[in-house]
Design a protein around this motif. Structure first.
Motif, PDB file in Angstrom:
ATOM      1  N   GLU A 124      -0.693   8.191  -7.609  1.00  0.00           N
ATOM      2  CA  GLU A 124      -0.289   9.544  -7.982  1.00  0.00           C
ATOM      3  C   GLU A 124      -0.070   9.647  -9.487  1.00  0.00           C
ATOM      4  O   GLU A 124      -0.466  10.613 -10.122  1.00  0.00           O
ATOM      5  CB  GLU A 124       1.023   9.914  -7.289  1.00  0.00           C
ATOM      6  CG  GLU A 124       0.857  10.518  -5.919  1.00  0.00           C
ATOM      7  CD  GLU A 124       2.211  10.763  -5.292  1.00  0.00           C
ATOM      8  OE1 GLU A 124       3.122  11.202  -6.014  1.00  0.00           O
ATOM      9  OE2 GLU A 124       2.356  10.489  -4.090  1.00  0.00           O
ATOM     10  N   ARG A 157       0.834  -1.206   0.000  1.00  0.00           N
ATOM     11  CA  ARG A 157       0.000   0.000   0.000  1.00  0.00           C
ATOM     12  C   ARG A 157       0.867   1.255   0.000  1.00  0.00           C
ATOM     13  O   ARG A 157       0.650   2.164  -0.800  1.00  0.00           O
ATOM     14  CB  ARG A 157      -0.914  -0.033   1.221  1.00  0.00           C
ATOM     15  CG  ARG A 157      -2.085   0.927   1.118  1.00  0.00           C
ATOM     16  CD  ARG A 157      -3.006   0.772   2.298  1.00  0.00           C
ATOM     17  NE  ARG A 157      -2.273   0.780   3.546  1.00  0.00           N
ATOM     18  CZ  ARG A 157      -2.445  -0.119   4.530  1.00  0.00           C
ATOM     19  NH1 ARG A 157      -3.302  -1.090   4.380  1.00  0.00           N
ATOM     20  NH2 ARG A 157      -1.752  -0.050   5.635  1.00  0.00           N
ATOM     21  N   ASP A 158       1.859   1.290   0.886  1.00  0.00           N
ATOM     22  CA  ASP A 158       2.620   2.536   1.036  1.00  0.00           C
ATOM     23  C   ASP A 158       3.723   2.679   0.001  1.00  0.00           C
ATOM     24  O   ASP A 158       4.033   3.781  -0.427  1.00  0.00           O
ATOM     25  CB  ASP A 158       3.238   2.604   2.440  1.00  0.00           C
ATOM     26  CG  ASP A 158       2.170   2.508   3.502  1.00  0.00           C
ATOM     27  OD1 ASP A 158       1.019   2.824   3.166  1.00  0.00           O
ATOM     28  OD2 ASP A 158       2.480   2.103   4.630  1.00  0.00           O
ATOM     29  N   GLU A 206       1.611   1.273  -4.170  1.00  0.00           N
ATOM     30  CA  GLU A 206       0.279   1.687  -4.606  1.00  0.00           C
ATOM     31  C   GLU A 206       0.121   3.203  -4.582  1.00  0.00           C
ATOM     32  O   GLU A 206      -0.466   3.788  -5.493  1.00  0.00           O
ATOM     33  CB  GLU A 206      -0.769   1.027  -3.704  1.00  0.00           C
ATOM     34  CG  GLU A 206      -2.101   0.896  -4.385  1.00  0.00           C
ATOM     35  CD  GLU A 206      -3.152   0.333  -3.461  1.00  0.00           C
ATOM     36  OE1 GLU A 206      -2.853   0.096  -2.288  1.00  0.00           O
ATOM     37  OE2 GLU A 206      -4.275   0.143  -3.927  1.00  0.00           O
ATOM     38  N   THR A 207       0.675   3.851  -3.551  1.00  0.00           N
ATOM     39  CA  THR A 207       0.530   5.302  -3.446  1.00  0.00           C
ATOM     40  C   THR A 207       1.149   5.995  -4.651  1.00  0.00           C
ATOM     41  O   THR A 207       0.541   6.902  -5.248  1.00  0.00           O
ATOM     42  CB  THR A 207       1.218   5.792  -2.155  1.00  0.00           C
ATOM     43  OG1 THR A 207       0.884   4.882  -1.112  1.00  0.00           O
ATOM     44  CG2 THR A 207       0.772   7.165  -1.797  1.00  0.00           C
TER      45      THR A 207
END
Lengths: 94, 116, 160
Positions: C157, C148-149, C152-153
């Motif tokens: 973006e 996730r961090d 995916e972030t």
């Protein structure tokens, strides 16, 4: 052993290691136990042999093995996808 | 005798190092293919050969031919990009195939389908 | 512009590929451009939706992060295979993804599969759940947070 012969040893070592890797992959193709394992073995085998072509090209000093390696990469991918698809659905083209 | 003997020492050492690292990683991947017990473990093994195993050997080839021909020979990159894009497809399909076949055969310890 | 070059990225990549495989010359540039445009037009018939990349900078950062991660996990998996310890436990992890964009998902699947140690097995589009197989599974929560961090972030973006 001098420093000059070091590349020769490196190339020979790489060839032996890749040949051994190809043998391991072949073992997986022959032994299985399931069809997925055999396809996975084939996948590994074609990548290994393709790399072996590059190393052999370096040893022999011929750039022409590159085309062969490229052909192996393309054909290997297509055949593996077809095999995996066949295992999943029982037919290649739906 | 190989063409590598025509290289200057620093480049020859770099190429030799890349060849040894790349072939060792590929060998380890194939060794894992033989050694690991479950199929889902074995699916991780070839990625050693297709990521840095292949990259190191392709880099060695790029450096050698670029030096020998006196220009940037980078067509090995094509094979590298091809491997980068195609291996995930094959492995993903194989993983899904294994899941599908295991579920149909009712094997224990396989997660159930995500479709609920 | 969009009618003549429906897939600019595909066409550009094909042209670069053509120039890589041949020696650079004006003739090859013209021939490669023609082939790339024709292939782009043909591809538009198969896949009309073009990927929309909002920002390029997160992708560059992602490339660097992934490159490092691949080296690290290569070493980790190689060591695990060599040592063959019985303490290692592999397992399945279900990860809920927020990404919906098909090209971003394709990129994420390539990253996860190219990294030794994780294998993308199944993805269910309606629920957005991804089934991942992890070679050395210590803590499932840790893997969820990592994906996730870390990946995916940045992909959110880039693709919006």
């Amino acid at each position: 052993m001098t420093l000059d012969s070091l590349p020769w040893f490196a190339v020979t070592y790489a060839q032996i290691a890749l040949a051994l890797a190809a043998a391991f992959a072949t073992f997986r193709i022959l032994v299985g136990p399931r069809a997925e394992d055999r396809v996975l073995g084939l996948d590994t085998l074609y990548v290994t042999v393709m790399l072996l072509f590059f190393v052999t090209g370096l040893r022999l000093g011929t750039p022409f093995l590159f085309e062969a390696a490229l052909a192996i990469a393309v054909v290997g991918f297509v055949s593996n996808v077809a095999l995996a698809k066949f295992l999943m659905r029982g037919e290649v083209i739906e | 005798m190989t063409v590598l003997q025509g290289l200057p020492l620093w480049l020859a050492l770099l190429v030799a190092l890349l060849l040894v690292v790349g072939s060792t990683l590929t060998l380890l991947g194939a060794f894992g293919l033989v050694r690991l017990r479950s199929f889902y473990d074995r699916i991780h093994a070839p990625t050693l050969g297709t990521s840095w195993g292949a990259a190191a050997i392709l880099l060695a080839s790029i450096f050698t031919w670029s030096w020998l021909e006196g220009r940037a020979v980078v067509h090995e990159l094509v094979v590298g990009i091809l491997l980068m894009c195609t291996t995930p497809v094959t492995l993903m399909l194989l993983g899904r195939t294994a899941l599908h076949r295991n579920r149909r055969a009712g094997v224990e310890g396989v997660p159930r389908s995500l479709k609920r | 512009m969009t009618r003549l070059i429906p897939h600019p990225l595909v066409s550009l990549a094909l042209l670069l590929l053509w120039l890589l495989l041949t020696r650079f010359s004006l003739g090859h540039l013209v021939l490669g451009t023609a082939i790339a445009l024709a292939a782009g037009a043909a591809f538009a018939r198969l896949e009309p939706a073009t990927p929309r990349i909002r920002r390029i900078w997160p992708l560059v950062r992602l490339l660097g992060i992934v490159g490092l991660d691949i080296i690290r996990s290569n070493a980790a998996v190689a060591w695990l295979i060599l040592s063959g310890s019985n303490a290692r436990r592999s397992g399945f992890v279900e990860i809920p993804l927020r990404l919906k964009d098909p090209s971003a998902l394709a990129l994420l699947s390539m990253i996860l599969t190219a990294t030794p140690g994780t294998a993308w097995l199944e993805y269910d589009p309606p629920s957005g759940i991804l089934l991942l197989h992890v070679f050395d599974l210590k803590d499932p929560e840790e893997w969820m947070a990592l994906i996730r961090d870390r990946y995916e972030t940045l992909l959110m973006e880039a693709f919006g």
